[in-house]
Design a protein around this motif. Structure first.
Motif, PDB file in Angstrom:
ATOM      1  N   ILE A 192     -20.619 -59.593 -66.357  1.00  0.00           N
ATOM      2  CA  ILE A 192     -21.139 -59.767 -65.002  1.00  0.00           C
ATOM      3  C   ILE A 192     -21.825 -58.470 -64.608  1.00  0.00           C
ATOM      4  O   ILE A 192     -21.210 -57.409 -64.594  1.00  0.00           O
ATOM      5  CB  ILE A 192     -20.007 -60.106 -64.013  1.00  0.00           C
ATOM      6  CG1 ILE A 192     -19.352 -61.426 -64.424  1.00  0.00           C
ATOM      7  CG2 ILE A 192     -20.542 -60.175 -62.593  1.00  0.00           C
ATOM      8  CD1 ILE A 192     -18.142 -61.788 -63.627  1.00  0.00           C
ATOM      9  N   THR A 193     -23.086 -58.582 -64.292  1.00  0.00           N
ATOM     10  CA  THR A 193     -23.852 -57.387 -63.945  1.00  0.00           C
ATOM     11  C   THR A 193     -23.910 -57.199 -62.438  1.00  0.00           C
ATOM     12  O   THR A 193     -23.629 -58.114 -61.665  1.00  0.00           O
ATOM     13  CB  THR A 193     -25.283 -57.489 -64.490  1.00  0.00           C
ATOM     14  OG1 THR A 193     -25.952 -58.560 -63.802  1.00  0.00           O
ATOM     15  CG2 THR A 193     -25.301 -57.734 -65.991  1.00  0.00           C
ATOM     16  N   ARG A 194     -24.299 -56.020 -62.038  1.00  0.00           N
ATOM     17  CA  ARG A 194     -24.477 -55.711 -60.615  1.00  0.00           C
ATOM     18  C   ARG A 194     -25.528 -56.637 -60.005  1.00  0.00           C
ATOM     19  O   ARG A 194     -25.362 -57.126 -58.890  1.00  0.00           O
ATOM     20  CB  ARG A 194     -24.902 -54.252 -60.461  1.00  0.00           C
ATOM     21  CG  ARG A 194     -25.019 -53.791 -59.032  1.00  0.00           C
ATOM     22  CD  ARG A 194     -25.349 -52.292 -58.996  1.00  0.00           C
ATOM     23  NE  ARG A 194     -25.275 -51.771 -57.676  1.00  0.00           N
ATOM     24  CZ  ARG A 194     -26.243 -51.901 -56.751  1.00  0.00           C
ATOM     25  NH1 ARG A 194     -27.341 -52.543 -57.049  1.00  0.00           N
ATOM     26  NH2 ARG A 194     -26.110 -51.368 -55.556  1.00  0.00           N
ATOM     27  N   ASP A 195     -26.597 -56.892 -60.736  1.00  0.00           N
ATOM     28  CA  ASP A 195     -27.651 -57.790 -60.241  1.00  0.00           C
ATOM     29  C   ASP A 195     -27.126 -59.204 -60.014  1.00  0.00           C
ATOM     30  O   ASP A 195     -27.503 -59.861 -59.048  1.00  0.00           O
ATOM     31  CB  ASP A 195     -28.834 -57.828 -61.220  1.00  0.00           C
ATOM     32  CG  ASP A 195     -29.614 -56.519 -61.225  1.00  0.00           C
ATOM     33  OD1 ASP A 195     -29.497 -55.747 -60.248  1.00  0.00           O
ATOM     34  OD2 ASP A 195     -30.346 -56.288 -62.213  1.00  0.00           O
ATOM     35  N   MET A 196     -26.241 -59.663 -60.904  1.00  0.00           N
ATOM     36  CA  MET A 196     -25.655 -61.001 -60.735  1.00  0.00           C
ATOM     37  C   MET A 196     -24.813 -61.057 -59.462  1.00  0.00           C
ATOM     38  O   MET A 196     -24.880 -62.027 -58.705  1.00  0.00           O
ATOM     39  CB  MET A 196     -24.798 -61.366 -61.955  1.00  0.00           C
ATOM     40  CG  MET A 196     -25.596 -61.597 -63.224  1.00  0.00           C
ATOM     41  SD  MET A 196     -24.565 -61.659 -64.706  1.00  0.00           S
ATOM     42  CE  MET A 196     -23.722 -63.212 -64.487  1.00  0.00           C
ATOM     43  N   LEU A 197     -24.034 -60.004 -59.229  1.00  0.00           N
ATOM     44  CA  LEU A 197     -23.211 -59.950 -58.013  1.00  0.00           C
ATOM     45  C   LEU A 197     -24.072 -59.884 -56.759  1.00  0.00           C
ATOM     46  O   LEU A 197     -23.781 -60.544 -55.755  1.00  0.00           O
ATOM     47  CB  LEU A 197     -22.266 -58.751 -58.065  1.00  0.00           C
ATOM     48  CG  LEU A 197     -21.122 -58.846 -59.058  1.00  0.00           C
ATOM     49  CD1 LEU A 197     -20.371 -57.524 -59.130  1.00  0.00           C
ATOM     50  CD2 LEU A 197     -20.191 -59.976 -58.703  1.00  0.00           C
ATOM     51  N   MET A 198     -25.124 -59.099 -56.817  1.00  0.00           N
ATOM     52  CA  MET A 198     -26.022 -58.978 -55.667  1.00  0.00           C
ATOM     53  C   MET A 198     -26.682 -60.320 -55.358  1.00  0.00           C
ATOM     54  O   MET A 198     -26.788 -60.710 -54.196  1.00  0.00           O
ATOM     55  CB  MET A 198     -27.089 -57.902 -55.918  1.00  0.00           C
ATOM     56  CG  MET A 198     -26.539 -56.497 -56.025  1.00  0.00           C
ATOM     57  SD  MET A 198     -25.772 -55.921 -54.509  1.00  0.00           S
ATOM     58  CE  MET A 198     -27.210 -55.675 -53.505  1.00  0.00           C
ATOM     59  N   GLU A 199     -27.117 -61.027 -56.373  1.00  0.00           N
ATOM     60  CA  GLU A 199     -27.744 -62.335 -56.179  1.00  0.00           C
ATOM     61  C   GLU A 199     -26.745 -63.327 -55.591  1.00  0.00           C
ATOM     62  O   GLU A 199     -27.069 -64.087 -54.682  1.00  0.00           O
ATOM     63  CB  GLU A 199     -28.304 -62.867 -57.509  1.00  0.00           C
ATOM     64  CG  GLU A 199     -28.981 -64.211 -57.398  1.00  0.00           C
ATOM     65  CD  GLU A 199     -30.166 -64.229 -56.433  1.00  0.00           C
ATOM     66  OE1 GLU A 199     -30.441 -65.313 -55.875  1.00  0.00           O
ATOM     67  OE2 GLU A 199     -30.816 -63.182 -56.219  1.00  0.00           O
ATOM     68  N   HIS A 200     -25.532 -63.312 -56.084  1.00  0.00           N
ATOM     69  CA  HIS A 200     -24.490 -64.187 -55.541  1.00  0.00           C
ATOM     70  C   HIS A 200     -24.238 -63.872 -54.062  1.00  0.00           C
ATOM     71  O   HIS A 200     -24.135 -64.771 -53.233  1.00  0.00           O
ATOM     72  CB  HIS A 200     -23.196 -64.039 -56.344  1.00  0.00           C
ATOM     73  CG  HIS A 200     -22.059 -64.822 -55.800  1.00  0.00           C
ATOM     74  ND1 HIS A 200     -21.992 -66.193 -55.899  1.00  0.00           N
ATOM     75  CD2 HIS A 200     -20.961 -64.433 -55.107  1.00  0.00           C
ATOM     76  CE1 HIS A 200     -20.892 -66.609 -55.301  1.00  0.00           C
ATOM     77  NE2 HIS A 200     -20.250 -65.557 -54.817  1.00  0.00           N
ATOM     78  N   ASN A 201     -24.149 -62.593 -53.733  1.00  0.00           N
ATOM     79  CA  ASN A 201     -23.920 -62.190 -52.339  1.00  0.00           C
ATOM     80  C   ASN A 201     -25.076 -62.606 -51.438  1.00  0.00           C
ATOM     81  O   ASN A 201     -24.867 -63.029 -50.302  1.00  0.00           O
ATOM     82  CB  ASN A 201     -23.679 -60.685 -52.241  1.00  0.00           C
ATOM     83  CG  ASN A 201     -22.294 -60.302 -52.684  1.00  0.00           C
ATOM     84  OD1 ASN A 201     -21.392 -61.136 -52.711  1.00  0.00           O
ATOM     85  ND2 ASN A 201     -22.112 -59.054 -53.049  1.00  0.00           N
ATOM     86  N   ARG A 202     -26.326 -62.486 -51.934  1.00  0.00           N
ATOM     87  CA  ARG A 202     -27.491 -62.913 -51.136  1.00  0.00           C
ATOM     88  C   ARG A 202     -27.412 -64.411 -50.835  1.00  0.00           C
ATOM     89  O   ARG A 202     -27.669 -64.843 -49.710  1.00  0.00           O
ATOM     90  CB  ARG A 202     -28.792 -62.592 -51.867  1.00  0.00           C
ATOM     91  CG  ARG A 202     -29.323 -61.202 -51.613  1.00  0.00           C
ATOM     92  CD  ARG A 202     -30.750 -61.027 -52.135  1.00  0.00           C
ATOM     93  NE  ARG A 202     -30.807 -60.912 -53.574  1.00  0.00           N
ATOM     94  CZ  ARG A 202     -30.551 -59.796 -54.246  1.00  0.00           C
ATOM     95  NH1 ARG A 202     -30.214 -58.707 -53.601  1.00  0.00           N
ATOM     96  NH2 ARG A 202     -30.629 -59.774 -55.557  1.00  0.00           N
ATOM     97  N   LYS A 203     -27.050 -65.188 -51.829  1.00  0.00           N
ATOM     98  CA  LYS A 203     -26.923 -66.639 -51.628  1.00  0.00           C
ATOM     99  C   LYS A 203     -25.813 -66.952 -50.636  1.00  0.00           C
ATOM    100  O   LYS A 203     -25.978 -67.796 -49.760  1.00  0.00           O
ATOM    101  CB  LYS A 203     -26.657 -67.347 -52.960  1.00  0.00           C
ATOM    102  CG  LYS A 203     -27.858 -67.406 -53.859  1.00  0.00           C
ATOM    103  CD  LYS A 203     -27.525 -68.091 -55.173  1.00  0.00           C
ATOM    104  CE  LYS A 203     -28.722 -68.083 -56.105  1.00  0.00           C
ATOM    105  NZ  LYS A 203     -28.395 -68.649 -57.418  1.00  0.00           N
TER     106      LYS A 203
END
Length: 180
Positions: free
Chosen positions: A36-47
């Motif tokens: 799990i990358t930081r970008d994946m977490l950021m995208e999840h949080n944006r959604k």
């Protein structure tokens, strides 16, 4: 002495089964490792923030409530505005309040739990409350809606506020004093 296979068959079967399970678990870990990358977490949080914002907008539309949104995501409206100056950090605010879920379920209120005494800017309470208090002064009333990241987040409060709750606050500032 004769080795009795029947007597030890269950133990032998158990040991072999355990070894098979352990070896298969080790193989599964290698095959199913997920990064799990930081970008994946950021995208999840944006959604997630987008979904929460949609829920709040729908609530405001359904109840015909007009509120402004701050850059942090706090929705608010000042219900009554006095001529007093806004609360400042390191002041003590005494509040009459009601905190509820968007479905109307009351979580906390000064009627049941007593007046809320808060040191403004100290960070001991939800960041939504801290932010809202800086928008009002003594005698003012404010309604605000806090998405989970400004309230109790993923965990809830472990008592009356469930996980990931969007909260509505109805607050009247009864008194503001300087911190001694």
């Amino acid at each position: 002495m004769v080795f009795n296979l029947k007597k030890y068959r269950l133990t032998f079967f158990f040991i072999i089964s355990l070894l098979i399970i352990i070896s298969s678990c080790k193989n599964d870990n290698k095959k199913k490792k997920v990064v799990i990358t930081r970008d994946m977490l950021m995208e999840h949080n944006r959604k997630l923030l987008g979904l929460e914002s949609d829920v709040i907008k729908k609530y405001l539309e359904d109840y015909k409530i007009e509120m402004q949104q701050t850059p942090t995501g706090l929705w608010y409206r000042i219900v009554s505005d006095s001529i007093s100056s806004n609360a400042e950090k390191n002041q003590i605010a005494y509040l009459d309040y009601k905190v509820s879920l968007l479905d109307g379920t009351e979580c906390y209120s000064s009627d049941k739990d007593g007046i809320w005494t808060i040191v403004v800017g100290k960070g001991e309470i939800e960041s939504a409350v801290q932010e809202a208090l800086l928008l009002v002064g003594e005698g003012d009333s404010i309604q605000f809606i806090a998405p989970p990241h400004l309230a109790h987040g993923l965990a809830g409060d472990g008592n009356r506020i469930p996980s990931q709750s969007i909260l509505r606050y109805d607050v009247k500032v009864l008194r503001i004093e300087k911190l001694k």
